[in-house]
Design a protein around this motif. Structure first.
Motif, PDB file in Angstrom:
ATOM      1  N   GLY A 171       0.821  -1.202   0.000  1.00  6.28           N
ATOM      2  CA  GLY A 171       0.000   0.000   0.000  1.00  6.28           C
ATOM      3  C   GLY A 171       0.850   1.243   0.000  1.00  6.28           C
ATOM      4  O   GLY A 171       2.095   1.180   0.014  1.00  6.28           O
ATOM      5  N   VAL A 172       0.179   2.403   0.001  1.00  2.00           N
ATOM      6  CA  VAL A 172       0.879   3.685  -0.072  1.00  2.00           C
ATOM      7  C   VAL A 172       1.770   3.902   1.146  1.00  2.00           C
ATOM      8  O   VAL A 172       2.953   4.260   1.025  1.00  2.00           O
ATOM      9  CB  VAL A 172      -0.146   4.841  -0.197  1.00  2.00           C
ATOM     10  CG1 VAL A 172       0.543   6.189  -0.079  1.00  2.00           C
ATOM     11  CG2 VAL A 172      -0.899   4.743  -1.517  1.00  2.00           C
ATOM     12  N   TRP A 173       1.222   3.704   2.338  1.00  5.01           N
ATOM     13  CA  TRP A 173       1.996   3.946   3.557  1.00  5.01           C
ATOM     14  C   TRP A 173       3.164   2.973   3.666  1.00  5.01           C
ATOM     15  O   TRP A 173       4.272   3.348   4.060  1.00  5.01           O
ATOM     16  CB  TRP A 173       1.104   3.838   4.783  1.00  5.01           C
ATOM     17  CG  TRP A 173       1.803   4.132   6.082  1.00  5.01           C
ATOM     18  CD1 TRP A 173       2.025   3.279   7.120  1.00  5.01           C
ATOM     19  CD2 TRP A 173       2.387   5.377   6.469  1.00  5.01           C
ATOM     20  NE1 TRP A 173       2.703   3.898   8.132  1.00  5.01           N
ATOM     21  CE2 TRP A 173       2.941   5.201   7.766  1.00  5.01           C
ATOM     22  CE3 TRP A 173       2.496   6.622   5.860  1.00  5.01           C
ATOM     23  CZ2 TRP A 173       3.589   6.218   8.446  1.00  5.01           C
ATOM     24  CZ3 TRP A 173       3.147   7.645   6.533  1.00  5.01           C
ATOM     25  CH2 TRP A 173       3.685   7.439   7.817  1.00  5.01           C
ATOM     26  N   ASP A 174       2.949   1.730   3.282  1.00  2.31           N
ATOM     27  CA  ASP A 174       4.020   0.733   3.305  1.00  2.31           C
ATOM     28  C   ASP A 174       5.126   1.114   2.326  1.00  2.31           C
ATOM     29  O   ASP A 174       6.321   0.988   2.641  1.00  2.31           O
ATOM     30  CB  ASP A 174       3.453  -0.635   2.952  1.00  2.31           C
ATOM     31  CG  ASP A 174       4.499  -1.731   2.998  1.00  2.31           C
ATOM     32  OD1 ASP A 174       5.076  -1.953   4.086  1.00  2.31           O
ATOM     33  OD2 ASP A 174       4.752  -2.363   1.953  1.00  2.31           O
ATOM     34  N   CYS A 175       4.746   1.587   1.159  1.00  5.60           N
ATOM     35  CA  CYS A 175       5.722   2.026   0.163  1.00  5.60           C
ATOM     36  C   CYS A 175       6.526   3.210   0.682  1.00  5.60           C
ATOM     37  O   CYS A 175       7.756   3.267   0.521  1.00  5.60           O
ATOM     38  CB  CYS A 175       5.019   2.392  -1.142  1.00  5.60           C
ATOM     39  SG  CYS A 175       6.103   3.007  -2.433  1.00  5.60           S
ATOM     40  N   PHE A 176       5.845   4.168   1.304  1.00  2.70           N
ATOM     41  CA  PHE A 176       6.529   5.342   1.846  1.00  2.70           C
ATOM     42  C   PHE A 176       7.540   4.948   2.924  1.00  2.70           C
ATOM     43  O   PHE A 176       8.703   5.370   2.897  1.00  2.70           O
ATOM     44  CB  PHE A 176       5.498   6.308   2.426  1.00  2.70           C
ATOM     45  CG  PHE A 176       6.095   7.479   3.157  1.00  2.70           C
ATOM     46  CD1 PHE A 176       6.689   8.520   2.465  1.00  2.70           C
ATOM     47  CD2 PHE A 176       6.066   7.536   4.550  1.00  2.70           C
ATOM     48  CE1 PHE A 176       7.246   9.597   3.142  1.00  2.70           C
ATOM     49  CE2 PHE A 176       6.621   8.594   5.224  1.00  2.70           C
ATOM     50  CZ  PHE A 176       7.212   9.632   4.517  1.00  2.70           C
ATOM     51  N   LYS A 177       7.134   4.114   3.865  1.00  2.43           N
ATOM     52  CA  LYS A 177       8.020   3.708   4.954  1.00  2.43           C
ATOM     53  C   LYS A 177       9.226   2.947   4.428  1.00  2.43           C
ATOM     54  O   LYS A 177      10.380   3.218   4.836  1.00  2.43           O
ATOM     55  CB  LYS A 177       7.260   2.849   5.964  1.00  2.43           C
ATOM     56  CG  LYS A 177       6.241   3.589   6.797  1.00  2.43           C
ATOM     57  CD  LYS A 177       5.746   2.731   7.954  1.00  2.43           C
ATOM     58  CE  LYS A 177       5.048   1.485   7.454  1.00  2.43           C
ATOM     59  NZ  LYS A 177       4.520   0.657   8.579  1.00  2.43           N
ATOM     60  N   LYS A 178       8.995   1.985   3.562  1.00  7.27           N
ATOM     61  CA  LYS A 178      10.101   1.183   3.038  1.00  7.27           C
ATOM     62  C   LYS A 178      11.043   2.018   2.170  1.00  7.27           C
ATOM     63  O   LYS A 178      12.264   1.810   2.189  1.00  7.27           O
ATOM     64  CB  LYS A 178       9.547   0.007   2.239  1.00  7.27           C
ATOM     65  CG  LYS A 178       8.899  -1.063   3.104  1.00  7.27           C
ATOM     66  CD  LYS A 178       8.341  -2.206   2.273  1.00  7.27           C
ATOM     67  CE  LYS A 178       7.749  -3.294   3.169  1.00  7.27           C
ATOM     68  NZ  LYS A 178       7.132  -4.395   2.375  1.00  7.27           N
ATOM     69  N   SER A 179      10.491   2.959   1.420  1.00  6.40           N
ATOM     70  CA  SER A 179      11.323   3.805   0.559  1.00  6.40           C
ATOM     71  C   SER A 179      12.238   4.696   1.382  1.00  6.40           C
ATOM     72  O   SER A 179      13.440   4.813   1.102  1.00  6.40           O
ATOM     73  CB  SER A 179      10.437   4.664  -0.354  1.00  6.40           C
ATOM     74  OG  SER A 179       9.666   3.870  -1.224  1.00  6.40           O
ATOM     75  N   VAL A 180      11.670   5.322   2.428  1.00  2.17           N
ATOM     76  CA  VAL A 180      12.474   6.209   3.282  1.00  2.17           C
ATOM     77  C   VAL A 180      13.494   5.399   4.073  1.00  2.17           C
ATOM     78  O   VAL A 180      14.647   5.818   4.247  1.00  2.17           O
ATOM     79  CB  VAL A 180      11.553   7.014   4.224  1.00  2.17           C
ATOM     80  CG1 VAL A 180      12.381   7.790   5.244  1.00  2.17           C
ATOM     81  CG2 VAL A 180      10.674   7.970   3.426  1.00  2.17           C
ATOM     82  N   ARG A 181      13.088   4.219   4.552  1.00  4.58           N
ATOM     83  CA  ARG A 181      14.007   3.376   5.322  1.00  4.58           C
ATOM     84  C   ARG A 181      15.185   2.919   4.453  1.00  4.58           C
ATOM     85  O   ARG A 181      16.333   2.887   4.904  1.00  4.58           O
ATOM     86  CB  ARG A 181      13.264   2.163   5.865  1.00  4.58           C
ATOM     87  CG  ARG A 181      14.121   1.308   6.811  1.00  4.58           C
ATOM     88  CD  ARG A 181      13.363   0.062   7.260  1.00  4.58           C
ATOM     89  NE  ARG A 181      12.072   0.419   7.843  1.00  4.58           N
ATOM     90  CZ  ARG A 181      10.916  -0.083   7.453  1.00  4.58           C
ATOM     91  NH1 ARG A 181      10.874  -0.963   6.451  1.00  4.58           N
ATOM     92  NH2 ARG A 181       9.787   0.290   8.034  1.00  4.58           N
ATOM     93  N   GLN A 182      14.907   2.604   3.207  1.00  6.22           N
ATOM     94  CA  GLN A 182      15.946   2.076   2.337  1.00  6.22           C
ATOM     95  C   GLN A 182      16.802   3.167   1.702  1.00  6.22           C
ATOM     96  O   GLN A 182      18.027   3.034   1.624  1.00  6.22           O
ATOM     97  CB  GLN A 182      15.313   1.228   1.230  1.00  6.22           C
ATOM     98  CG  GLN A 182      16.314   0.658   0.242  1.00  6.22           C
ATOM     99  CD  GLN A 182      15.645  -0.184  -0.828  1.00  6.22           C
ATOM    100  OE1 GLN A 182      14.524  -0.634  -0.648  1.00  6.22           O
ATOM    101  NE2 GLN A 182      16.338  -0.403  -1.939  1.00  6.22           N
ATOM    102  N   ASP A 183      16.163   4.242   1.247  1.00 11.15           N
ATOM    103  CA  ASP A 183      16.872   5.256   0.459  1.00 11.15           C
ATOM    104  C   ASP A 183      16.966   6.618   1.120  1.00 11.15           C
ATOM    105  O   ASP A 183      17.553   7.536   0.543  1.00 11.15           O
ATOM    106  CB  ASP A 183      16.195   5.415  -0.908  1.00 11.15           C
ATOM    107  CG  ASP A 183      16.217   4.128  -1.717  1.00 11.15           C
ATOM    108  OD1 ASP A 183      17.224   3.412  -1.636  1.00 11.15           O
ATOM    109  OD2 ASP A 183      15.225   3.850  -2.421  1.00 11.15           O
TER     110      ASP A 183
END
Length: 292
Positions: free
Chosen positions: A214-226
């Motif tokens: 989902g959107v929130w999951d994508c946001f969290k994983k993107s910020v955590r990774q990059d």
């Protein structure tokens, strides 16, 4: 109105052809495939623009429908509102058109994004129609509408900003240069302000492996990774593309409508009437279009 459809279609196609290579670059950078320079080198490898224009069939194929919705909804909604020339009316009409266009634009952008990010051996075929069939076959109807919610959240406020900014900058000066400038600046503002949502949308729609739920999951994983910088990654390419693409689009729309006005009232009036267009279409052209 027929005029809204024709002008929007021509303007949209002109803008896509002018800006698609930069859109491809944006998608590659947003998806974490390297810096803008690294992605540019990869896209130009082989000495042609073939890779940079990969996926252009998807937006071109649907641009008639999308721009009919955008310009038709915008024009008719604004005219139906009280005080239709106010900035509030322009913004409200833009928001409504952005909401409606998302239902058509979302699957188009998903196919375009998958084609732009495709690598040899990953199963994604070449060509827009083949890409649509592949996504539908492997994920069903829902797969084509992955990212619809984030597309609506991006496009409704973005088009409110877009049309309001254009109106502010073009009032009182309809010269060709100012129409291009106003369209370009409107494009930049509508993209830059909503850019983090576009990054998330690109990542969700390009996620063929199903990493994000989902959107929130994508946001969290993107910020955590990059890191937080990923939310502005590719903005340079977007800024250039937005100015060029939207400047060209508004200029093409204005030229088309102004040409229609000239010929509808002179040489082509009998032909237009014979083809079934009404007198109202011939005269339903406002003073917002520049002089040829």
């Amino acid at each position: 109105m027929a005029l809204d459809f024709i002008a929007g279609c021509i303007g949209g196609c002109a803008g896509i052809v002018a800006g698609h290579p930069l859109d491809t670059l944006k998608v590659h950078v947003q998806s974490g495939r390297g810096s803008a320079l690294e992605c540019t080198k990869a896209l130009l490898k082989g000495g042609t623009l073939a890779t940079a224009y990969r996926g252009v069939g998807a937006p071109l194929g649907g641009i008639a429908v999308v721009n009919a919705i955008v310009f038709g909804t915008y024009g008719n909604t604004r005219r139906a509102l009280p005080n239709s020339e106010s900035l509030l009316a322009h913004g409200t009409a833009g928001a409504v058109s952005g909401f409606l266009q998302s239902f058509v634009l979302s699957p188009i952008e998903l196919v375009k994004t998958r084609l732009q990010l495709a690598k040899p051996g990953d199963g994604m075929p070449n060509g827009t129609l083949a890409g649509v069939r592949y996504i539908f076959r492997t994920g069903g109807f829902r797969a084509l509408y992955r990212g619809l919610g984030i597309t609506i959240a991006r496009d409704s406020p973005a088009l409110a900003i877009y049309f309001t900014t254009y109106e502010i900058l073009s009032r009182g000066d309809k010269s060709a240069a100012n129409v291009f400038f106003a369209g370009g600046v409107a494009g930049i503002l509508s993209w830059v302000i909503m850019y983090p949502l576009d990054v998330i949308k690109s990542r969700i729609q390009g996620d063929a492996a199903g990493r994000y739920i989902g959107v929130w999951d994508c946001f969290k994983k993107s910020v955590r990774q990059d890191g937080w910088r990923c939310m502005s990654r590719g903005m340079g390419a977007v800024t250039v593309r937005a100015f060029l693409c939207n400047g060209v689009c508004f200029t093409a729309v204005a030229w088309t409508e102004r040409a229609w006005q000239r010929y509808a009232t002179e040489d082509l009036r009998p032909i237009i009437q014979f083809a079934g267009f009404s007198e109202a279409v011939c005269h339903d052209i406002h003073d917002r279009y520049f002089d040829i």
